[in-house]
Design an enzyme around this catalytic site. Structure first.
Site, mmCIF file in Angstrom:
data_model
loop_
_atom_site.group_PDB
_atom_site.id
_atom_site.type_symbol
_atom_site.label_atom_id
_atom_site.label_comp_id
_atom_site.label_asym_id
_atom_site.label_seq_id
_atom_site.Cartn_x
_atom_site.Cartn_y
_atom_site.Cartn_z
ATOM 1 N N LYS A 1 0.835 -1.216 0.000
ATOM 2 C CA LYS A 1 0.000 0.000 0.000
ATOM 3 C C LYS A 1 0.866 1.261 0.000
ATOM 4 C CE LYS A 1 -3.582 -2.519 -0.272
ATOM 5 N NZ LYS A 1 -4.437 -3.193 0.683
HETATM 6 C C1 PLP Z 1 -5.475 -4.429 0.939
HETATM 7 C C2 PLP Z 1 -6.952 -4.241 0.993
HETATM 8 C C3 PLP Z 1 -7.712 -4.546 2.132
HETATM 9 C C4 PLP Z 1 -7.159 -5.319 3.294
HETATM 10 O O1 PLP Z 1 -6.099 -4.723 3.933
HETATM 11 P P1 PLP Z 1 -5.272 -5.523 5.059
HETATM 12 O O2 PLP Z 1 -4.503 -4.437 5.772
HETATM 13 O O3 PLP Z 1 -4.367 -6.487 4.339
HETATM 14 O O4 PLP Z 1 -6.232 -6.206 5.949
HETATM 15 C C5 PLP Z 1 -9.042 -4.181 2.171
HETATM 16 N N1 PLP Z 1 -9.630 -3.586 1.107
HETATM 17 C C6 PLP Z 1 -8.962 -3.329 -0.023
HETATM 18 C C7 PLP Z 1 -9.671 -2.656 -1.156
HETATM 19 C C8 PLP Z 1 -7.601 -3.656 -0.131
HETATM 20 O O5 PLP Z 1 -6.948 -3.440 -1.289
#
Ligand code: PLP
Length: 388
Positions: A189
């Protein structure tokens, strides 16, 4: 030389300065949630002009904590767009509630206020709009649409901001018009500490309840249980999950948050270069949302003619790594079994999920790497699509 350049899908930008931040935490007695995390929470309140923030150990566990605080359970419905990562819906399923999978706008690929309002029933407890790829759903308009569809009931809006930390709509950041907005600091991210997340709140009652559901349902965190050498008794007024972020990981966040707006300019330049290169080629791209500053988490292309998987194979054969973000939820076995009608009810989400792939895209990408991706798309994917 450039003919054999391999291009990674993603490389993080953390280095020795970040290791030093972790070493500082190692030199203190508190490895779990303490002063470092509290300072990051204050930094988040400042960045988002939000009254409350809580760090979590993932988006997913943060969402579970919020849904528990809202009392979501069996018999309740939560509206989720069918074009998202599985986590957005999994948290609803884990609590025994019903996921109402809805379609997206076929051009922006986002949930719209109209689509959400049309799915409201007497059982609707919450809506989880997703700012897909970094473009924002109009949350103020969503609020108005929900109020019109269910007058006098306050259906909670929980923003999935996993793709949109630094984006804005009409000059406003996420979290302003919703009950809560949840971020992910997962490894790929835009802001990352490997695994982690955060929630910002405008709803003070929801914030207060989530301080407990984030930590087993306990009424006091470790740092509040031992104050000035004194042990303080605690209670468990409700049931919660284990979702707090340790200071060891929180230490990686302050520098990234301070630099995120500068990094966005780098992302915008990379996106503009891809856009210019792909103009006129036979690929669908998400339509820009008016008045939105895209956080550009991912750069997605749609490959027409059922050729997406062939395109991935062609890109991989030339050393270009790609991913799929995402196949629509009704395409996955669990959701197909759970909600068989969703496949026909979400045609735009299914069509996009069947054709999309995400190209290498990250601030540390070199011009040579981007040129290589563009050349492989033009030389190996365009001919495939045009049947040459
Ligand atoms: C990455 C992601 C999540 C989950 O995030 P985590 O921190 O891995 O639990 C939720 N929603 C979207 C759209 C994502 O891309």
């Amino acid at each position: 030389m450039s003919e054999t350049l391999r291009v990674d899908f993603y490389r993080h930008g953390l280095g020795p300065g970040d290791a030093a931040q972790i070493a500082e935490v190692l030199a203190t007695p508190m490895l779990t949630s303490g002063a470092v995390g509290a300072a990051v929470e204050a930094q988040l309140c400042d960045y988002f002009s939000a009254p409350h923030a809580l760090l979590t150990n993932s988006w997913t566990n943060g969402a579970l904590a919020i849904l528990l605080a809202l009392g979501v359970g069996p018999g309740d419905e939560v509206i989720v767009p069918a074009m998202t990562f599985i986590a957005t819906a999994n948290v609803v399923e884990l609590l025994g509630a019903t996921t109402v999978l809805v379609d997206i706008d076929p051009e922006t690929l986002l949930l719209t206020p109209e689509i959400a309002a049309a799915a409201v029933t007497p059982r609707t407890k919450a809506v989880q709009p997703v700012h897909l790829y970094g473009q924002m759903v109009d949350i103020a308009a969503l609020r108005r649409a929900l109020d019109a569809a269910a007058p006098g009931r306050s259906i909670a809006i929980i923003e999935d901001c996993a793709h949109c930390f630094e984006g804005t709509l009409h000059g406003k950041r996420p979290g302003v018009h919703s009950d809560a907005a949840i971020f992910s600091f997962y490894a790929t991210k835009n802001v990352t500490c490997g695994e982690g997340g955060a929630i910002i709140f405008t709803n003070t009652a929801l914030y207060t309840a989530t301080t407990e559901t984030r930590l087993h349902g306990m009424s006091a965190m470790a740092k509040d249980r031992f104050v000035a050498g004194q042990y303080r008794q605690w209670d468990m007024p409700r049931l919660g999950v284990k979702a707090n972020l340790p200071d060891l990981l929180a230490a990686l966040l302050p520098v990234q948050i301070r630099g995120i707006d500068e990094k966005l300019e780098v992302r915008e330049n990379l996106a503009a270069r891809y856009d210019a290169a792909f103009d006129g080629l036979p690929f669908k791209r998400p339509a820009p949302v008016a008045s939105c500053r895209n956080a550009w988490h991912l750069y997605a292309l749609g490959v027409p003619g059922g050729l997406r998987d062939a395109a991935i194979a062609a890109l991989n054969a030339e050393g270009v790594s790609v991913t799929v973000n995402f196949r629509a939820l009704p395409r996955l076995s669990y959701y197909a079994g759970q909600y068989p009608a969703a496949l026909a009810q979400c045609p735009a989400a299914v069509a996009w999920g069947d054709q999309t792939l995400s190209l290498p895209f990250f601030p540390g990408m070199t011009a040579a790497e981007q040129d290589r991706v563009i050349a492989v798309v033009k030389d190996h994917v365009v001919p495939l699509v045009e049947g040459r």
